[in-house]
Scaffold this motif. Structure first.
Motif, short mmCIF file in Angstrom:
data_model
loop_
_atom_site.label_atom_id
_atom_site.label_comp_id
_atom_site.label_asym_id
_atom_site.label_seq_id
_atom_site.Cartn_x
_atom_site.Cartn_y
_atom_site.Cartn_z
N HIS A 51 0.84 -1.20 0.00
CA HIS A 51 0.00 0.00 0.00
C HIS A 51 0.88 1.26 0.00
N ALA A 52 1.93 1.24 0.79
CA ALA A 52 2.85 2.37 0.86
C ALA A 52 3.50 2.61 -0.50
N GLN A 53 3.91 1.53 -1.16
CA GLN A 53 4.52 1.65 -2.48
C GLN A 53 3.53 2.24 -3.48
N ASP A 54 2.26 1.86 -3.37
CA ASP A 54 1.23 2.44 -4.24
C ASP A 54 1.14 3.95 -4.03
N HIS A 55 1.16 4.37 -2.77
CA HIS A 55 1.11 5.80 -2.47
C HIS A 55 2.30 6.52 -3.08
N LEU A 56 3.47 5.95 -2.94
CA LEU A 56 4.68 6.58 -3.45
C LEU A 56 4.63 6.70 -4.98
N MET A 57 4.29 5.63 -5.66
CA MET A 57 4.25 5.67 -7.12
C MET A 57 3.15 6.61 -7.61
N ASN A 58 2.02 6.63 -6.92
CA ASN A 58 0.94 7.54 -7.29
C ASN A 58 1.40 8.99 -7.14
N ALA A 59 2.09 9.29 -6.06
CA ALA A 59 2.59 10.65 -5.83
C ALA A 59 3.56 11.06 -6.93
N MET A 60 4.43 10.16 -7.31
CA MET A 60 5.40 10.46 -8.37
C MET A 60 4.69 10.79 -9.68
N THR A 61 3.69 10.02 -10.00
CA THR A 61 2.93 10.23 -11.24
C THR A 61 2.17 11.55 -11.20
N VAL A 62 1.50 11.83 -10.10
CA VAL A 62 0.71 13.05 -9.99
C VAL A 62 1.61 14.28 -10.05
N ILE A 63 2.77 14.23 -9.41
CA ILE A 63 3.69 15.36 -9.46
C ILE A 63 4.15 15.60 -10.90
N ASP A 64 4.52 14.55 -11.60
CA ASP A 64 4.95 14.71 -12.99
C ASP A 64 3.84 15.32 -13.85
N LEU A 65 2.63 14.82 -13.69
CA LEU A 65 1.51 15.35 -14.47
C LEU A 65 1.17 16.78 -14.06
N ALA A 66 1.27 17.08 -12.77
CA ALA A 66 0.98 18.43 -12.29
C ALA A 66 1.93 19.44 -12.92
N LYS A 67 3.20 19.07 -13.02
CA LYS A 67 4.18 19.96 -13.66
C LYS A 67 3.77 20.27 -15.10
N GLU A 68 3.35 19.25 -15.81
CA GLU A 68 2.93 19.43 -17.20
C GLU A 68 1.68 20.30 -17.28
N ILE A 69 0.73 20.05 -16.41
CA ILE A 69 -0.52 20.82 -16.41
C ILE A 69 -0.26 22.28 -16.09
N ILE A 70 0.63 22.53 -15.15
CA ILE A 70 0.98 23.91 -14.81
C ILE A 70 1.60 24.60 -16.01
N GLN A 71 2.46 23.92 -16.74
CA GLN A 71 3.06 24.51 -17.95
C GLN A 71 1.99 24.82 -19.00
N ILE A 72 1.05 23.93 -19.14
CA ILE A 72 -0.02 24.15 -20.12
C ILE A 72 -0.84 25.38 -19.72
N TYR A 73 -1.26 25.44 -18.45
CA TYR A 73 -2.02 26.61 -17.99
C TYR A 73 -1.21 27.89 -18.18
N SER A 74 0.06 27.82 -17.92
CA SER A 74 0.93 29.00 -18.07
C SER A 74 0.98 29.46 -19.53
N LYS A 75 1.13 28.51 -20.44
CA LYS A 75 1.18 28.87 -21.87
C LYS A 75 -0.15 29.43 -22.35
N VAL A 76 -1.23 28.83 -21.89
CA VAL A 76 -2.57 29.34 -22.25
C VAL A 76 -2.72 30.76 -21.72
N ASN A 77 -2.25 31.00 -20.52
CA ASN A 77 -2.33 32.33 -19.92
C ASN A 77 -1.53 33.35 -20.75
N GLU A 78 -0.36 32.94 -21.24
CA GLU A 78 0.46 33.83 -22.07
C GLU A 78 -0.24 34.18 -23.37
N ILE A 79 -0.95 33.24 -23.94
CA ILE A 79 -1.64 33.45 -25.20
C ILE A 79 -2.81 34.42 -25.01
N LYS A 80 -3.46 34.34 -23.85
CA LYS A 80 -4.59 35.24 -23.59
C LYS A 80 -4.08 36.63 -23.52
#
Length: 104
Positions: free
Chosen positions: A75-104
């Motif tokens: 269960h702990a390993q699941d939490h760790l791997m899930n956190a790693m995935t969410v952090i990676d995706l969050a970084k990408e999503i933040i970049q996307i929102y940032s680029k969209v904001n620049e375009i506006k």
């Protein structure tokens, strides 16, 4: 520290890392990019702590120490791997929102 305590530390810090990454996405939605990146930094710190506990287990096993595999550790390993995935995706999503904001 026994395997249960180690497992709980991985769960705690992995869960915190995931939550902080999700908060970062919410901040990016509000165009609060500096705060979002600060949350990502905090998430990475929590992830680092969880990862150190995992690394200690792996290194111990490599030295020949027996590690009891328990459902709690899985269960702990699941939490760790899930956190790693969410952090990676969050970084990408933040970049996307940032680029969209620049375009506006």
């Amino acid at each position: 520290m026994n395997i249960e305590e180690i497992s709980f530390q991985i769960i705690l810090n992995g869960g915190n890392a995931r939550s902080l990454a999700m908060e970062a996405i919410e901040l990016a939605k509000k165009e609060e990019f500096e705060s979002a990146n600060q949350k990502i930094d905090q998430a990475n710190e929590a992830l680092s702590i969880a990862h150190r506990y995992q690394t200690d287990l792996v290194q111990g096993e490599a030295r020949g120490e027996k590690v009891d595999i328990r459902i709690l550790l899985i269960h702990a390993q699941d939490h760790l791997m899930n956190a790693m995935t969410v952090i990676d995706l969050a970084k990408e999503i933040i970049q996307i929102y940032s680029k969209v904001n620049e375009i506006k």
